[in-house]
Design a protein around this motif. Structure first.
Motif, PDB file in Angstrom:
ATOM      1  N   ILE A   5       0.839  -1.207   0.000  1.00  0.00           N
ATOM      2  CA  ILE A   5       0.000   0.000   0.000  1.00  0.00           C
ATOM      3  C   ILE A   5       0.868   1.248   0.000  1.00  0.00           C
ATOM      4  N   GLY A   6       1.999   1.189   0.714  1.00  0.00           N
ATOM      5  CA  GLY A   6       2.877   2.351   0.787  1.00  0.00           C
ATOM      6  C   GLY A   6       3.595   2.668  -0.498  1.00  0.00           C
ATOM      7  N   VAL A   7       3.884   1.645  -1.296  1.00  0.00           N
ATOM      8  CA  VAL A   7       4.657   1.856  -2.522  1.00  0.00           C
ATOM      9  C   VAL A   7       3.777   1.782  -3.766  1.00  0.00           C
ATOM     10  N   VAL A   8       2.955   0.737  -3.847  1.00  0.00           N
ATOM     11  CA  VAL A   8       2.212   0.455  -5.073  1.00  0.00           C
ATOM     12  C   VAL A   8       1.031   1.394  -5.272  1.00  0.00           C
ATOM     13  N   PRO A 166       2.217   2.901   6.720  1.00  0.00           N
ATOM     14  CA  PRO A 166       1.323   3.532   7.694  1.00  0.00           C
ATOM     15  C   PRO A 166       0.774   4.883   7.242  1.00  0.00           C
ATOM     16  N   VAL A 167       1.622   5.709   6.600  1.00  0.00           N
ATOM     17  CA  VAL A 167       1.152   7.018   6.140  1.00  0.00           C
ATOM     18  C   VAL A 167       0.087   6.854   5.066  1.00  0.00           C
ATOM     19  N   PHE A 172      -5.561   6.803   3.028  1.00  0.00           N
ATOM     20  CA  PHE A 172      -6.753   6.137   2.500  1.00  0.00           C
ATOM     21  C   PHE A 172      -7.902   6.177   3.497  1.00  0.00           C
ATOM     22  N   ALA A 173      -7.588   5.997   4.780  1.00  0.00           N
ATOM     23  CA  ALA A 173      -8.639   6.043   5.804  1.00  0.00           C
ATOM     24  C   ALA A 173      -9.256   7.438   5.886  1.00  0.00           C
ATOM     25  N   SER A 174      -8.417   8.479   5.790  1.00  0.00           N
ATOM     26  CA  SER A 174      -8.918   9.855   5.840  1.00  0.00           C
ATOM     27  C   SER A 174      -9.783  10.165   4.622  1.00  0.00           C
ATOM     28  N   MET A 175      -9.327   9.723   3.440  1.00  0.00           N
ATOM     29  CA  MET A 175     -10.126   9.926   2.231  1.00  0.00           C
ATOM     30  C   MET A 175     -11.482   9.245   2.347  1.00  0.00           C
ATOM     31  N   ALA A 176     -11.453   7.990   2.820  1.00  0.00           N
ATOM     32  CA  ALA A 176     -12.705   7.235   2.938  1.00  0.00           C
ATOM     33  C   ALA A 176     -13.635   7.875   3.958  1.00  0.00           C
TER      34      ALA A 176
END
Length: 627
Positions: A5-8, A166-167, A172-176
């Motif tokens: 998730i952090g890179v891709v 983690p960032v 993604f959590a903030s966007m959602a």
């Protein structure tokens, strides 16, 4: 999965910053209607489903080359599946791979510029900052962030990359969360799950609909990274990360932006005012949370930029190994991870290109038109290569292969055609970059072929020379001579020059050829193929994967096997052929192409560095070659 998730997902995860805004802007000239908002969102949602989920996550992650993905890994797999390194199908695969690589470099320049600039522009949505911060200050801050990012590349990203996952999960959590909060502003936005809204929008809007479709494609930029970095994480973590985190968060955020736009439009109509297009992503964030969200967006765009920069390094390494580009200096930045590399020349060329783009376009909206062409072009190439793999590597019949690939290729071509319409708005940028890179690749490959043909004409079979020297041996000297050559069956030019001018032959002579396999990594036990020619000569073929960097002395010391005595470093000399190039307008390439090839040859990394041979142990011998 966290690492993936952090890179891709960094690139595609930052697309909500500008995708919906720029798509809606294409139909905002005569006012925005609710049906246009629903149509744009329906197109965006189904682009995520069809292009990212179906094509990349479910299909192309399975078309891997021993776990590695990306356009050049797919090229290597396609070439291997068509038989040999020569032939019409193999040539087509190589040309497609070169085109895809050229377009990727355009993407690598545009992505950091657009994503970081769009995040920094969020500062203008903070109350009180609208007029306090001008666009020149936004541009200066963007350039400062990008320069800092490129300055740290030489130190490696191992320590920083631990924070990427983690960032990005927080991002993604903030966007959602923000999207889910605003979905309830107008629940009619849920109608966009029916594809009829998108199709109806395209039918009603004609040419304008194509411009909107080109902007909608911004929602799927970064999909190529889902396969390009597959070798670092594996298929399962990428698929799991997409279905559990990536797709739900993106879908919720886009739905939230659409619902917020519908609610804003409804309030504007009730008050009798006209609604203008705005920075929907940041405006819908509550004011008290807007500054933290902007900071988080900057971090996310830096991570997205880092992923593209790292991808450019990896792609260049693969292109060098496949013979598409000249040797460049490659530095390992991690002793534990082979894939963590740094290429100084690529690093600074990318930075210069990015700064020029930011200064030229100044706003992310103006730059958005330049983004889609590079990505859609790469996707068209990927679909064509995928057909070769499905047809000749998976051994599917032609009807079944066409049934699988044609829908994806048609969709890619539609998106590519829609983006081509935006050439005059800035879409010419990636085409110019891709054209320049393509010219360099074509010139380098043609020049190498001319030099190779010259060397083939001048050489004699190694077996014939060995037989002649066995009958009439020259004076012998102690030690081992290692002759590097591209063709292990022919006598290396350096060997002929050594016999001609020095009139001596070493006690042991190794004819060493370095080959690149059509797979990412070659196991150590398969590294060396050793064959004895006679008492004077031993042929050694060292094989490396296209994701590996050669280390000839190290591998000669450990891979020769029990039949060949180990070499002694202090009694070993390395001979390399180094020809002097001469430009000519009467033969070979055109004069202007000669100049380009000679420039590339002059600025290529020294073969001793590339092959990791101690400089004090190298002798270079050669002659003049007209190109």
């Amino acid at each position: 999965m966290v690492g993936a998730i952090g890179v891709v997902f960094g690139d595609i995860g930052t697309s909500p910053l500008y995708a919906f805004r720029d798509a809606l802007a294409q139909c905002a000239k005569d006012g925005i209607t609710p049906d246009e908002i629903l149509g744009v969102l329906s197109l965006a949602l189904w682009a995520l489903i069809l292009v990212v989920t179906c094509k990349y996550v479910l299909f192309l992650t399975r078309a891997d080359n021993q776990g590695e993905g990306g356009v050049l890994a797919l090229t290597a797999l396609a070439r291997r599946s068509t038989g040999a390194a020569i032939g019409r199908r193999s040539t087509v695969a190589l040309v497609l791979g070169a085109a895809g690589a050229s377009l990727f470099y355009g993407d690598a320049i545009i992505t950091p510029a657009l994503s970081v600039l769009s995040a920094v522009e969020g500062v203008k949505t903070i109350p009180g900052f609208e007029n306090a911060i001008g666009q020149d200050m936004i541009v200066a801050l963007t350039i400062a962030i990008l320069v800092a990012l490129f300055l740290i590349q030489s130190r490696g990203t191992a320590s920083v990359s631990r924070l990427f996952g983690p960032v990005c999960i927080l991002w993604f959590a903030s966007m959602a969360g923000v999207g889910l909060y605003h979905v309830f502003d107008d629940l009619t936005i849920l109608k966009v799950v029916w594809p009829g809204y998108g199709i109806g929008f395209m039918v009603e809007h004609g040419v304008t609909g194509l411009f909107v479709l080109g902007a909608v494609f911004l929602t799927v930029t970064g999909a190529e990274a889902l396969t390009a970095d597959m070798g670092h994480f594996g298929r399962a973590p990428i698929q799991l990360g997409w279905f559990l985190i990536g797709f739900p968060a993106l879908a919720l955020n886009y739905l939230g932006q659409g619902a917020f736009a519908l609610a804003t439009l409804r309030r504007a109509q009730e008050s009798g005012t006209a609604m203008t297009n705005m920075d929907w992503f940041f405006v819908m964030v509550p004011e008290m949370l807007r500054l933290p969200m902007i900071v988080l967006a900057m971090l996310a765009t830096v991570i997205a930029s880092q992923a593209v920069i790292t991808g450019a390094y990896s792609l260049t390494q693969q292109a060098i190994q496949l013979g598409l580009l000249p040797r460049l200096r490659i530095r390992q930045t991690s002793a534990a991870h082979l894939g963590q590399i740094y290429l100084p020349s690529i690093n600074w060329l990318l930075l210069v290109g990015i700064i020029v783009l930011v200064l030229q376009f100044k706003t992310s909206s103006a730059m958005a038109a330049a983004y889609g062409i590079a990505v859609t072009g790469t996707m068209v190439v990927t679909s064509c290569l995928a057909y070769i793999v499905v047809r000749h590597h998976w051994h599917w019949g032609r009807p079944a292969a066409l049934a699988l690939i044609v829908p994806f290729l048609t969709l890619d071509c539609v998106f590519f055609g829609a983006n081509i319409l935006r050439v005059v708005e800035g879409g010419w940028v990636p085409l110019v970059i891709a054209g320049a890179i393509g010219l360099l690749i074509a010139t380098w490959m043609r020049g190498r072929r001319i030099v190779g043909d010259f060397e083939a004409r001048q050489s004699i079979p190694l077996a014939d020379l060995a037989a002649a020297l066995a009958k009439r041996a020259p004076e012998r000297v102690d030690g081992t001579a290692v002759f590097l050559t591209g063709n292990p069956d022919s006598t290396p030019g350096a060997l002929l020059h050594n016999l001609k001018h020095n009139k001596v032959l070493h006690e042991r002579n190794l004819i060493v050829s370095v080959r690149t396999a059509d797979r990412p990594v070659v196991p150590v036990e398969e590294r060396a193929t050793v064959s004895l020619i006679d008492d004077n000569f031993t042929r050694v073929i060292l094989k490396y994967g296209f994701m590996e960097s050669p280390d000839v002395p190290h591998d000669l010391a450990r891979c020769l096997g029990p039949t060949v005595p180990p070499i002694e470093p202090m009694r070993t000399s390395y001979f390399i052929g180094r020809n002097t190039l001469k430009a000519s307008s009467e033969e070979g390439m055109p004069l202007w192409q000669d100049r380009i090839f000679m420039f590339l040859q002059r600025n290529a990394s020294d073969p001793t560095d590339f092959l990791r041979i101690p400089p004090g142990k190298v002798l270079e011998l050669g002659e003049q070659v007209t190109v």
